[in-house]
Design a protein around this motif. Structure first.
Motif, PDB file in Angstrom:
ATOM      1  N   MET A 260       0.847  -1.203   0.000  1.00 12.01           N
ATOM      2  CA  MET A 260       0.000   0.000   0.000  1.00 12.01           C
ATOM      3  C   MET A 260       0.880   1.249   0.000  1.00 12.01           C
ATOM      4  SD  MET A 260      -2.838   1.148   2.834  1.00 12.01           S
ATOM      5  CE  MET A 260      -3.712  -0.413   2.962  1.00 12.01           C
TER       6      MET A 260
ATOM      7  N   THR B  83       4.115  14.579   3.594  1.00 15.99           N
ATOM      8  CA  THR B  83       3.914  14.940   4.992  1.00 15.99           C
ATOM      9  C   THR B  83       3.955  13.692   5.865  1.00 15.99           C
ATOM     10  OG1 THR B  83       2.488  16.711   4.288  1.00 15.99           O
ATOM     11  CG2 THR B  83       2.401  16.137   6.598  1.00 15.99           C
TER      12      THR B  83
ATOM     13  N   GLU C 241      -0.727  20.443  -3.918  1.00 18.51           N
ATOM     14  CA  GLU C 241      -1.405  19.746  -2.825  1.00 18.51           C
ATOM     15  C   GLU C 241      -1.004  18.266  -2.734  1.00 18.51           C
ATOM     16  OE1 GLU C 241      -3.187  20.880  -0.471  1.00 18.51           O
ATOM     17  OE2 GLU C 241      -3.467  22.938  -1.150  1.00 18.51           O
ATOM     18  N   THR C 242      -0.986  17.629  -3.896  1.00 19.80           N
ATOM     19  CA  THR C 242      -0.722  16.194  -3.914  1.00 19.80           C
ATOM     20  C   THR C 242       0.629  15.881  -3.287  1.00 19.80           C
ATOM     21  OG1 THR C 242      -1.944  16.103  -5.961  1.00 19.80           O
ATOM     22  CG2 THR C 242      -0.619  14.188  -5.419  1.00 19.80           C
TER      23      THR C 242
ATOM     24  N   LYS D  93      -9.358  19.027  -1.950  1.00 18.11           N
ATOM     25  CA  LYS D  93      -8.022  19.639  -1.837  1.00 18.11           C
ATOM     26  C   LYS D  93      -7.015  18.991  -2.775  1.00 18.11           C
ATOM     27  CE  LYS D  93      -8.080  21.266   2.952  1.00 18.11           C
ATOM     28  NZ  LYS D  93      -7.637  20.877   4.311  1.00 18.11           N
ATOM     29  N   THR D  94      -7.239  17.744  -3.125  1.00 16.04           N
ATOM     30  CA  THR D  94      -6.319  17.042  -4.017  1.00 16.04           C
ATOM     31  C   THR D  94      -7.118  16.109  -4.922  1.00 16.04           C
ATOM     32  OG1 THR D  94      -4.731  15.223  -4.102  1.00 16.04           O
ATOM     33  CG2 THR D  94      -5.878  15.535  -2.033  1.00 16.04           C
TER      34      THR D  94
ATOM     35  N   PRO E 235      -1.038   6.203   9.230  1.00 15.32           N
ATOM     36  CA  PRO E 235      -2.442   6.068   8.794  1.00 15.32           C
ATOM     37  C   PRO E 235      -2.706   4.796   7.990  1.00 15.32           C
ATOM     38  CG  PRO E 235      -1.590   8.249   8.267  1.00 15.32           C
ATOM     39  CD  PRO E 235      -0.430   7.454   8.772  1.00 15.32           C
ATOM     40  N   TRP E 236      -1.694   4.216   7.381  1.00 11.55           N
ATOM     41  CA  TRP E 236      -1.921   3.054   6.512  1.00 11.55           C
ATOM     42  C   TRP E 236      -1.872   1.723   7.270  1.00 11.55           C
ATOM     43  CZ3 TRP E 236       2.075   6.570   5.876  1.00 11.55           C
ATOM     44  CH2 TRP E 236       3.339   6.178   6.335  1.00 11.55           C
TER      45      TRP E 236
ATOM     46  N   GLN F  55       3.168  11.614   8.902  1.00 12.27           N
ATOM     47  CA  GLN F  55       2.053  11.789   9.832  1.00 12.27           C
ATOM     48  C   GLN F  55       1.947  10.520  10.655  1.00 12.27           C
ATOM     49  OE1 GLN F  55      -1.868  11.889   8.126  1.00 12.27           O
ATOM     50  NE2 GLN F  55      -2.575  13.492   9.485  1.00 12.27           N
TER      51      GLN F  55
ATOM     52  N   ILE G 220      -0.175   7.113   2.801  1.00 12.36           N
ATOM     53  CA  ILE G 220      -1.357   7.978   2.720  1.00 12.36           C
ATOM     54  C   ILE G 220      -1.416   8.917   3.924  1.00 12.36           C
ATOM     55  CG2 ILE G 220      -2.884   6.495   1.366  1.00 12.36           C
ATOM     56  CD1 ILE G 220      -3.978   5.512   4.172  1.00 12.36           C
ATOM     57  N   THR G 221      -2.170   9.966   3.750  1.00 10.21           N
ATOM     58  CA  THR G 221      -2.579  10.767   4.893  1.00 10.21           C
ATOM     59  C   THR G 221      -4.074  10.528   5.092  1.00 10.21           C
ATOM     60  OG1 THR G 221      -2.900  12.657   3.444  1.00 10.21           O
ATOM     61  CG2 THR G 221      -0.803  12.520   4.638  1.00 10.21           C
TER      62      THR G 221
ATOM     63  N   TYR H 126       0.664  16.165   0.437  1.00 11.60           N
ATOM     64  CA  TYR H 126       0.133  14.996   1.125  1.00 11.60           C
ATOM     65  C   TYR H 126       1.122  13.839   1.123  1.00 11.60           C
ATOM     66  CZ  TYR H 126      -4.502  16.892   1.828  1.00 11.60           C
ATOM     67  OH  TYR H 126      -5.560  17.621   2.271  1.00 11.60           O
ATOM     68  N   ASN H 127       1.769  13.646  -0.033  1.00  7.57           N
ATOM     69  CA  ASN H 127       2.679  12.515  -0.126  1.00  7.57           C
ATOM     70  C   ASN H 127       3.888  12.671   0.788  1.00  7.57           C
ATOM     71  OD1 ASN H 127       1.380  10.810  -1.841  1.00  7.57           O
ATOM     72  ND2 ASN H 127       2.089  11.853  -3.682  1.00  7.57           N
TER      73      ASN H 127
END
Lengths: 332, 170
Positions: free
Chosen positions: A1, B9, B2-3, A21-22, B30-31, B11, A4-5, B6-7
């Motif tokens: 996988m 960051t 934006e994309t 947003k994306t 998160p995954w 987290q 992801i956020t 997200y990739n």
């Protein structure tokens, strides 16, 4: 996988805003299909917007006598809901024929109709698939296509939609309520899923960033004569090879007043043909008449080799489902 | 872009899970699936990873009282949830009646599916929908046993549920 956020939306506007947003965002509810596809790299969102807590976890009766199913209610809670069991038993039966008890405890109503096809080639990233990668070709048309479509196919895709719930919703003339950046709209089930044509990557007619909020059922009229007949390789926990949602209204002489027949496992969307249903109106509810309707429903059916058997299977399944619908007691 | 944001960051949020009555606070990306969080972060390896695709049922746990496939949900989505795994079924050395019934009926061979079978069957009992062997079979179809101990698994479940172990259809 892929990495992801994640964010948990607090209401529908928040969800839509996060999603917009994306272009690599996906809504996640039950996650039973999305996470599966993410694990095999078929879907690779960058951001997940959790929509479980945006206020659509209700089932409520409508002023017109219909029923509204919140998008984030689980399939189990919907199928076992007393009002659904009593007034929409066709839907309950179809939903309980799907997946496993564990999956039904997670899968949601919105997610159910958002399911992607289970075409083996769609899942296998080493093969060509126009649905997964537009323009790459279809491996199924000349490949192993036992589970594939016999109606409404195109030169680009012969995948089938896997949902049982959607077939019953189609037979019951349900309406999908969605919300997006430009507001709310309602999409009849007929227009929600699409045929593959030359854009098989698009399963449905949702616009960018739109989210399903609920599904509306019209007032119940098929609580007596109905059947969801699902034919598959084993009697539980398998996708349909062919399924039939059949619903009838009969007069006292067993003549057909209304008929609704939707097919699953045979096309890119739940398959219905009003002309075939019209054939039955005013006629006795007999196998001979049901065969006429079945013949018309399948008049344009085409096999691709391994799935040729589905044409005769569907023909017989339609007749049997309608016979079961006439005398529901006999099927219990 | 934006994309990219997200990739790129990183987290690693903190979540809390109450597992078998004990509250845990853990940092998970998160995954991470609930299954991996239980096994790798909390070292509760009783819950098994079979297919990791929601097909085999080996990872079945109870979340807020309902049986689900722990592989098909993200840990972060279950922040605040109450979870029961196979480790939480017995009261100390006293086995859950279903565990004892599995032993009495020889309801496993290799044992790999057993934690999932047990949690799934407890979910089944709490749901209260199965009244016959055929219904037990249908509602347990999400748990695969490659040793094919099904008839003994069904016998154990039927005994605890007080269902006659006859007349199944699957």
């Amino acid at each position: 996988m892929n990495r992801i956020t994640y964010s948990k939306a607090t209401d529908v506007r928040d969800a839509i805003q996060e999603h917009s947003k994306t272009d690599k965002a996906q809504y996640i509810a039950g996650g039973t299909n999305l996470l599966d596809l993410m694990k095999v790299n078929v879907m690779r969102p960058a951001h997940l917007v959790d929509i479980n807590k945006i206020g659509f976890d209700f089932i409520e009766q409508e002023a017109d006598g219909g029923l509204r199913l919140g998008a984030s209610v689980t399939n189990a809670d919907t199928a076992y809901h007393q009002h659904v069991q009593q007034h929409y038993p066709l839907l309950a039966e179809a939903m309980l024929s799907a997946a496993s008890a564990q999956l039904r405890n997670m899968a949601t109503n919105g997610g159910n109709i958002m399911q992607r096809t289970r075409c083996y080639y769609f899942y296998d990233t080493s093969t060509a698939c126009n649905k997964r990668e537009p323009g790459s070709g279809c491996s199924a048309i000349n490949g192993y296509n036992r589970m594939h479509a016999i109606l409404g196919t195109s030169a680009d895709c012969i995948a089938v939609h896997p949902s049982d719930m959607a077939v019953a919703l189609r037979a019951l003339d349900a309406v999908v309520c969605v919300e997006g950046p430009s507001g709310k709209r309602e999409i009849p089930m007929e227009a929600f899923h699409r045929l593959p044509e030359d854009k098989p990557d698009q399963d449905n007619t949702l616009a960018a960033d739109e989210v399903i909020t609920s599904i509306k059922l019209p007032p119940s009229k098929y609580a007596k004569h109905y059947s969801y007949l699902k034919l598959r390789d084993r009697p539980s926990y398998a996708f349909a090879l062919v399924s039939v949602a059949a619903a009838l209204n009969l007069d006292e002489q067993q003549h057909v007043l209304e008929a609704s027949i939707a097919l699953g496992g045979v096309a890119h969307k739940p398959w219905r043909m009003p002309e075939a249903e019209a054939l039955l109106i005013g006629k006795p509810a007999t196998a001979a008449n049901f065969r006429m309707a079945a013949d018309m429903l399948l008049s344009t059916a085409q096999g691709y080799g391994h799935n040729n058997f589905k044409i005769e299977l569907a023909r017989r399944a339609i007749v049997r489902a309608l016979e079961q619908a006439v005398n529901k007691q006999a099927t219990l | 872009m934006e994309t990219e944001k997200y990739n790129n960051t990183p987290q690693e949020p903190t979540i809390s899970l109450t597992v078998n009555g004990q509250m845990h606070t853990l940092k998970v990306e998160p995954w991470v699936s609930l299954l991996d969080a239980l096994r790798d972060h909390l070292q509760l390896t009783g819950t098994k990873k079979g297919c990791d695709h929601g097909q085999c049922g080996a990872c079945t746990v109870l979340v807020d009282g309902k049986r689900i496939n722990a592989c098909m949900t993200l840990a972060i989505m279950r922040d605040g949830a109450e979870i029961t795994t196979v480790e939480g079924l017995s009261q100390g050395q006293d086995l859950h009646p279903l565990q004892q019934a599995f032993i009495d009926h020889d309801a496993f061979q290799c044992g790999y599916c057993t934690p999932g079978q047990l949690c799934s069957a407890i979910g089944l009992m709490q749901e209260g929908k199965a009244k016959t062997l055929a219904e037990v079979q249908d509602l347990m179809s999400g748990n695969i046993c490659r040793c094919a101990a099904y008839s003994n698994i069904n016998a154990a479940i039927c005994e605890v549920m007080g269902i006659e172990n006859r007349g199944g259809s699957l």
